[in-house]
Write an enzyme that holds these catalytic residues in place. Structure first.
Site, PDB file in Angstrom:
ATOM      1  N   TYR A 135       0.820  -1.215   0.000  1.00 51.32           N
ATOM      2  CA  TYR A 135       0.000   0.000   0.000  1.00 51.32           C
ATOM      3  C   TYR A 135       0.856   1.268   0.000  1.00 51.32           C
ATOM      4  CZ  TYR A 135      -4.125  -2.860   1.041  1.00 51.32           C
ATOM      5  OH  TYR A 135      -5.144  -3.783   0.990  1.00 51.32           O
ATOM      6  N   LYS A 185       2.856 -15.607   2.422  1.00 55.09           N
ATOM      7  CA  LYS A 185       2.700 -16.276   1.120  1.00 55.09           C
ATOM      8  C   LYS A 185       4.097 -16.653   0.645  1.00 55.09           C
ATOM      9  CE  LYS A 185       0.186 -17.402  -2.557  1.00 55.09           C
ATOM     10  NZ  LYS A 185      -0.730 -18.562  -2.544  1.00 55.09           N
ATOM     11  N   ASP A 217      -3.845 -17.930   1.489  1.00 56.14           N
ATOM     12  CA  ASP A 217      -5.015 -18.534   0.832  1.00 56.14           C
ATOM     13  C   ASP A 217      -5.650 -19.579   1.748  1.00 56.14           C
ATOM     14  OD1 ASP A 217      -2.551 -19.704   0.436  1.00 56.14           O
ATOM     15  OD2 ASP A 217      -2.961 -20.461  -1.565  1.00 56.14           O
ATOM     16  N   ASP A 241      -5.869  -6.522   5.627  1.00 55.66           N
ATOM     17  CA  ASP A 241      -7.030  -5.758   5.181  1.00 55.66           C
ATOM     18  C   ASP A 241      -8.160  -6.728   4.828  1.00 55.66           C
ATOM     19  OD1 ASP A 241      -8.698  -3.843   4.148  1.00 55.66           O
ATOM     20  OD2 ASP A 241      -7.377  -3.216   2.515  1.00 55.66           O
ATOM     21  N   ASP A 245     -11.512  -8.102   7.451  1.00 54.68           N
ATOM     22  CA  ASP A 245     -12.911  -7.914   7.035  1.00 54.68           C
ATOM     23  C   ASP A 245     -13.641  -9.253   6.987  1.00 54.68           C
ATOM     24  OD1 ASP A 245     -12.803  -5.203   6.837  1.00 54.68           O
ATOM     25  OD2 ASP A 245     -13.670  -5.124   4.820  1.00 54.68           O
TER      26      ASP A 245
END
Ligand code: NAD
Length: 350
Positions: A135, A185, A217, A241, A245
């Protein structure tokens, strides 16, 4: 114990008023002062994060925020949008650790879209790094290469950035069930290999915490398959992020979810996960519990007042058990109450 209170816009003033009442009822010596952030600040000063608010927020030990934003300001120039105020305060205060608990009170098990037995009693804490990763990494942008446009972002973490968020995570796990799952990852991204190596390297300093690693994942899948296997999860900005959620929706009730964003000294900003809910603003029907639970997080993380934090959390549990519900969590047979009455019920339970 200095608290800067930023009610903000929409339902913000209604819900923060209840959290302030709860804090005052604890009998501790708080100094609380209110200031403007977001749309209300734009209206009053032209700036979503005015100078006076900056001074107060920097001088305070903790910030209690309602929510900012609303359709009225969506047409304003970008620098006058309420969200700019939010990003501004997070950046200025160096809030790099975002803590989002997802707790499903057994009384609300039917609010989740998952089967009650999968989520009932759920209590996990997702810790997301908030100021680094793809980001913010450079280079970034859209440019022309070999005659066509390409979009570029850079995933980047330094060892020190990883260490400081991992420290928050290990210490949080220590205060809970002592299980930490670090999400990365490594099968594809070198940046996250450094993440895993660095987190693993710190494990020896926390022998009482059981550290595991999971690919992102798989973590996304496990969160809906068997979320109760987790205690604390820590991950980078982008994975966090998305996973936070996802985790918040396991509970099915946005009006119940608190959050904390901390700096290196546990100074923090505490706010509900939801927005300013313009559709119900001013009606006195918003659920104040996420904000009240955010105040409990403030006591726990900034002021190291674990006992008082637990008093508030127990009071919230009690009012749910007593059947009090605002509209967003209402089920037939329950006692439907407004914002103020819910605050009254928490005070009585306290
Ligand atoms: P929202 O979270 O404000 O509302 C989504 C839905 O949930 C609405 O139907 C709302 O009525 C309901 N809801 C939210 N909180 C509730 C509560 N405490 N009690 C009962 N019902 C509740 O999200 P949105 O509608 O997408 O955004 C509205 C505004 O809030 C936008 O301007 C957005 O930018 C802003 N926003 C601010 C923050 C923040 O301040 N941190 C976060 C998200 C959105």
């Amino acid at each position: 114990m200095k608290i800067c209170v930023l009610p903000g816009d929409g339902i913000g003033p209604e819900i923060t008023a209840e959290a302030v009442r709860v804090l005052k009822a604890l009998g501790l010596k708080f100094e609380m002062e209110e200031a403007l952030l977001g749309g209300c600040a734009v209206d009053a000063t032209g700036d979503p994060y005015p100078e006076a608010t900056q001074k107060l927020a920097q001088a305070a030990d903790a910030v209690l925020l309602g929510a900012v934003g609303g359709p009225k300001w969506d047409v304003y120039p970008r620098e006058q949008r309420p969200e700019r105020g939010l990003l501004g305060i997070r950046k200025q205060l160096g809030l790099f650790a975002n803590l989002r608990p997802a707790v499903l009170y057994s009384e609300l098990a039917n609010a989740s879209t998952l089967k009650p037995e999968v989520v009932s009693g759920l209590d996990i804490l997702i810790i997301r790094e908030l100021t680094g990763d793809i980001y913010f990494g450079q280079p970034r942008g859209i440019e022309v290469r070999n005659g066509e446009k390409v979009g570029i972002n850079t995933m980047i973490y330094s060892e020190s950035e990883i260490r400081r968020i991992a420290k928050v995570a290990f210490e949080s796990a220590r205060k809970r069930n002592k299980k930490l799952c670090s999400v990365d990852k490594i099968n594809v991204l070198e940046c996250t290999q450094l993440w895993r190596d660095t987190v693993s390297g710190m494990a020896a300093d926390y022998p009482d915490v059981e550290l595991t690693h999971m690919l992102v994942d798989n973590a996304a899948m496990q969160l809906v398959r068997n979320p109760k296997q987790f205690d604390v999860m820590v991950t980078g900005n982008m994975f966090g992020d998305i996973l936070s959620d996802e985790a918040s929706m396991l509970t099915g009730s946005i009006g119940m979810l608190p959050s904390a964003s901390l700096d290196a000294n546990n100074k923090g900003m505490f706010e509900p996960c939801h927005g300013s809910a313009p559709d119900i603003a001013g009606k006195g029907i918003a659920n104040p519990l996420a904000t009240i639970l955010s105040a409990a997080m403030m006591l726990r993380y900034t002021f190291a007042r674990e006992a008082e934090a637990q008093h508030i959390e127990s009071a919230v549990k009690k009012v749910l058990a007593q059947g009090y519900r605002t509209g967003d969590i209402y089920e037939s047979g329950a006692k439907r109450v407004g914002t103020r009455e819910m605050g009254d019920a928490v005070l009585a339970a306290l």
